[in-house]
Design a protein around this motif. Structure first.
Motif, PDB file in Angstrom:
ATOM      1  N   ALA A   2       0.832  -1.197   0.000  1.00 53.01           N
ATOM      2  CA  ALA A   2       0.000   0.000   0.000  1.00 53.01           C
ATOM      3  C   ALA A   2       0.865   1.245   0.000  1.00 53.01           C
ATOM      4  O   ALA A   2       1.772   1.369   0.804  1.00 53.01           O
ATOM      5  N   HIS A   3       0.574   2.164  -0.913  1.00 56.56           N
ATOM      6  CA  HIS A   3       1.366   3.389  -0.978  1.00 56.56           C
ATOM      7  C   HIS A   3       0.497   4.634  -1.004  1.00 56.56           C
ATOM      8  O   HIS A   3       1.026   5.728  -0.992  1.00 56.56           O
ATOM      9  N   ASN A   4      -0.842   4.501  -1.082  1.00 61.35           N
ATOM     10  CA  ASN A   4      -1.651   5.709  -1.095  1.00 61.35           C
ATOM     11  C   ASN A   4      -1.802   6.234   0.324  1.00 61.35           C
ATOM     12  O   ASN A   4      -1.618   5.499   1.304  1.00 61.35           O
ATOM     13  N   PRO A   5      -2.117   7.535   0.486  1.00 62.06           N
ATOM     14  CA  PRO A   5      -2.121   8.144   1.826  1.00 62.06           C
ATOM     15  C   PRO A   5      -3.118   7.511   2.784  1.00 62.06           C
ATOM     16  O   PRO A   5      -2.848   7.441   3.985  1.00 62.06           O
ATOM     17  N   HIS A   6      -4.260   7.047   2.274  1.00 63.03           N
ATOM     18  CA  HIS A   6      -5.248   6.455   3.175  1.00 63.03           C
ATOM     19  C   HIS A   6      -4.713   5.162   3.796  1.00 63.03           C
ATOM     20  O   HIS A   6      -4.877   4.919   4.996  1.00 63.03           O
ATOM     21  N   ASP A   7      -4.058   4.336   2.984  1.00 64.71           N
ATOM     22  CA  ASP A   7      -3.510   3.096   3.511  1.00 64.71           C
ATOM     23  C   ASP A   7      -2.344   3.356   4.449  1.00 64.71           C
ATOM     24  O   ASP A   7      -2.188   2.689   5.476  1.00 64.71           O
ATOM     25  N   LEU A   8      -1.497   4.333   4.107  1.00 65.29           N
ATOM     26  CA  LEU A   8      -0.397   4.688   5.003  1.00 65.29           C
ATOM     27  C   LEU A   8      -0.935   5.183   6.352  1.00 65.29           C
ATOM     28  O   LEU A   8      -0.434   4.799   7.406  1.00 65.29           O
ATOM     29  N   ALA A   9      -1.957   6.052   6.304  1.00 61.87           N
ATOM     30  CA  ALA A   9      -2.541   6.561   7.549  1.00 61.87           C
ATOM     31  C   ALA A   9      -3.142   5.430   8.376  1.00 61.87           C
ATOM     32  O   ALA A   9      -3.039   5.414   9.610  1.00 61.87           O
ATOM     33  N   ARG A  10      -3.785   4.465   7.720  1.00 65.33           N
ATOM     34  CA  ARG A  10      -4.387   3.339   8.433  1.00 65.33           C
ATOM     35  C   ARG A  10      -3.314   2.466   9.085  1.00 65.33           C
ATOM     36  O   ARG A  10      -3.451   2.039  10.230  1.00 65.33           O
ATOM     37  N   ARG A  11      -2.218   2.213   8.370  1.00 67.91           N
ATOM     38  CA  ARG A  11      -1.124   1.422   8.929  1.00 67.91           C
ATOM     39  C   ARG A  11      -0.499   2.135  10.127  1.00 67.91           C
ATOM     40  O   ARG A  11      -0.150   1.502  11.124  1.00 67.91           O
ATOM     41  N   LEU A  12      -0.346   3.443  10.015  1.00 69.65           N
ATOM     42  CA  LEU A  12       0.181   4.207  11.151  1.00 69.65           C
ATOM     43  C   LEU A  12      -0.786   4.158  12.333  1.00 69.65           C
ATOM     44  O   LEU A  12      -0.365   4.036  13.491  1.00 69.65           O
ATOM     45  N   ALA A  13      -2.090   4.244  12.051  1.00 72.54           N
ATOM     46  CA  ALA A  13      -3.091   4.204  13.124  1.00 72.54           C
ATOM     47  C   ALA A  13      -3.057   2.873  13.858  1.00 72.54           C
ATOM     48  O   ALA A  13      -3.309   2.816  15.074  1.00 72.54           O
ATOM     49  N   ASP A  14      -2.740   1.786  13.147  1.00 73.36           N
ATOM     50  CA  ASP A  14      -2.629   0.483  13.805  1.00 73.36           C
ATOM     51  C   ASP A  14      -1.489   0.456  14.817  1.00 73.36           C
ATOM     52  O   ASP A  14      -1.470  -0.400  15.719  1.00 73.36           O
ATOM     53  N   ARG A  15      -0.556   1.370  14.667  1.00 70.51           N
ATOM     54  CA  ARG A  15       0.581   1.471  15.600  1.00 70.51           C
ATOM     55  C   ARG A  15       0.629   2.868  16.203  1.00 70.51           C
ATOM     56  O   ARG A  15       1.688   3.463  16.369  1.00 70.51           O
ATOM     57  N   ALA A  16      -0.540   3.394  16.549  1.00 70.97           N
ATOM     58  CA  ALA A  16      -0.654   4.801  16.965  1.00 70.97           C
ATOM     59  C   ALA A  16       0.247   5.136  18.147  1.00 70.97           C
ATOM     60  O   ALA A  16       0.914   6.174  18.157  1.00 70.97           O
ATOM     61  N   GLU A  17       0.269   4.289  19.163  1.00 69.76           N
ATOM     62  CA  GLU A  17       1.088   4.625  20.338  1.00 69.76           C
ATOM     63  C   GLU A  17       2.566   4.648  19.983  1.00 69.76           C
ATOM     64  O   GLU A  17       3.307   5.539  20.429  1.00 69.76           O
ATOM     65  N   ALA A  18       3.026   3.698  19.156  1.00 69.97           N
ATOM     66  CA  ALA A  18       4.432   3.691  18.751  1.00 69.97           C
ATOM     67  C   ALA A  18       4.778   4.933  17.939  1.00 69.97           C
ATOM     68  O   ALA A  18       5.857   5.518  18.092  1.00 69.97           O
ATOM     69  N   VAL A  19       3.845   5.371  17.070  1.00 69.26           N
ATOM     70  CA  VAL A  19       4.061   6.596  16.297  1.00 69.26           C
ATOM     71  C   VAL A  19       4.208   7.791  17.243  1.00 69.26           C
ATOM     72  O   VAL A  19       5.112   8.623  17.097  1.00 69.26           O
ATOM     73  N   CYS A  20       3.323   7.871  18.241  1.00 72.26           N
ATOM     74  CA  CYS A  20       3.372   8.992  19.174  1.00 72.26           C
ATOM     75  C   CYS A  20       4.648   8.990  19.998  1.00 72.26           C
ATOM     76  O   CYS A  20       5.262  10.047  20.234  1.00 72.26           O
ATOM     77  N   ARG A  21       5.062   7.815  20.436  1.00 66.18           N
ATOM     78  CA  ARG A  21       6.290   7.740  21.235  1.00 66.18           C
ATOM     79  C   ARG A  21       7.497   8.185  20.415  1.00 66.18           C
ATOM     80  O   ARG A  21       8.450   8.769  20.955  1.00 66.18           O
ATOM     81  N   HIS A  22       7.466   7.920  19.120  1.00 69.28           N
ATOM     82  CA  HIS A  22       8.600   8.274  18.271  1.00 69.28           C
ATOM     83  C   HIS A  22       8.578   9.742  17.852  1.00 69.28           C
ATOM     84  O   HIS A  22       9.597  10.440  17.947  1.00 69.28           O
ATOM     85  N   TYR A  23       7.404  10.237  17.375  1.00 71.70           N
ATOM     86  CA  TYR A  23       7.341  11.579  16.798  1.00 71.70           C
ATOM     87  C   TYR A  23       6.817  12.641  17.769  1.00 71.70           C
ATOM     88  O   TYR A  23       7.017  13.832  17.532  1.00 71.70           O
TER      89      TYR A  23
END
Length: 343
Positions: A2-23
């Motif tokens: 998946a490379h479109n923004p909706h799929d990227l956003a969904r993949r990031l949302a599946d790891r929301a806490e890890a994204v927040c801890r990093h960024y």
């Protein structure tokens, strides 16, 4: 893959806490939310990121209670890393997700280079912005004599919109009026930004305080739903000035003289009012648009300002003079319909 923004956003949302801890490392988790000062990772608690899907909304969505900004985790990556182009945001997201890079598109020498700022980026910018009621945009328009804002849903406010003088300069942020550019079907194809100075309620002191992005040719910023009668002009403020005296007439702002000459006509259009700017470019756009309209069987009627443009008329001469001058130039069949007075 998946490379479109909706799929990227969904993949990031599946790891929301890890994204927040990093960024958003300046924040911390509280219950089902990540709290931080703002999307640029400032310490504080005014911004909250939903970490899990819930009846209130999906994971990954965030809101800054102090500014009204909102978005998804792609916006978090963009803002916290100081990125400008969506390609760089997507590359950073794929790196975080350990995804392979996208396969290169096959070369096509006949394909024109994409304009800076895609329709996709314009749609995201408009989605991140907020309604103009009670914002600097409303104050800016009032300062220009524009107080009746019915039918202006295509205008929004962004409190910190990126501005970059050139590719070698650092990125700045200024408040901005964001206008959605749409096609005849109402699909957003681009966006227009007017950066504002909050101290003066005027355009920001920048070399180019207005810029457009996306696919503009044939499209426009639209106010009201097009029918058999419509008006078209260049600038947003010009069109909104005439709307102060013709509030029920559908209108569009093409954003430049060249684009005004090239607007697409709805199939239902029978009469077009051309809101002319009093300069050589405005004369050229008028002549081209009238010729195209007549060739399509559309009656074209030119309305001219007394001064340089209709916003100058409104600010300098007042709304009563603008109403009187407009009434004399509108077709008799439209006076009662749109001006609310007998012909």
């Amino acid at each position: 893959m998946a490379h479109n923004p909706h799929d990227l956003a969904r993949r990031l949302a599946d790891r929301a806490e890890a994204v927040c801890r990093h960024y958003l490392s300046s924040g911390r988790r509280e219950g089902s939310y990540w709290l931080v000062g703002d999307v640029r990772n400032t310490p504080g608690r005014s911004m909250y990121v939903r970490l899990k899907d819930s009846p209130k909304g999906p994971a990954g969505k965030w809101t800054d209670a102090a500014t009204g900004e909102h978005g998804d985790l792609l916006d978090v990556i963009r803002e916290s890393c100081g990125l400008v182009d969506f390609k760089d945001v997507a590359d950073e997201a794929r790196t975080f997700l350990s995804m392979p890079p996208p396969e290169p598109m096959p070369a096509n020498p006949r394909q024109a280079a994409a304009p800076h700022g895609s329709p996709e980026a314009a749609l995201r910018l408009f989605g991140m912005s907020q309604p103009i009621t009670g914002t600097l945009v409303q104050s800016y328009l009032r300062e220009r004599g524009i107080t009746d804002l019915r039918g202006t849903e295509n205008l929004r406010f962004h409190p910190r919109c990126y501005y970059r003088p050139n590719e070698h300069s650092p990125t700045e942020t200024w408040p901005a009026m964001i206008a959605a550019v749409t096609d005849l079907g109402g699909k957003i194809t681009g966006a227009h930004r007017t950066w504002l100075d909050p101290r003066r309620r005027d355009k920001a002191p920048l070399d180019t305080p207005r810029r457009a992005m996306g696919d503009l040719l044939g499209n426009a910023v639209r106010f009201g739903t097009g029918g058999e009668v419509m008006a078209a002009g260049e600038g947003i403020e010009t069109v909104l000035s005439v709307r102060q005296v013709l509030p029920d007439m559908p209108m569009l702002a093409a954003l430049s003289a060249a684009h005004l000459a090239a607007i697409l006509f709805p199939d239902t259009l029978r009469r077009l009012y051309v809101l002319r700017d009093d300069d050589p470019a405005g004369d050229g756009a008028r002549d081209s648009l009238v010729e195209r309209a007549n060739a399509a069987g559309i009656e074209a009627i030119v309305i001219s300002p007394q001064l340089g443009d209709f916003n100058e008329d409104l600010r300098t001469l007042g709304i009563d003079v603008l109403r009187s001058q407009t009434r004399m130039q509108v077709g008799p069949q439209d006076v009662a319909r749109f001006l609310g007075v007998a012909a």
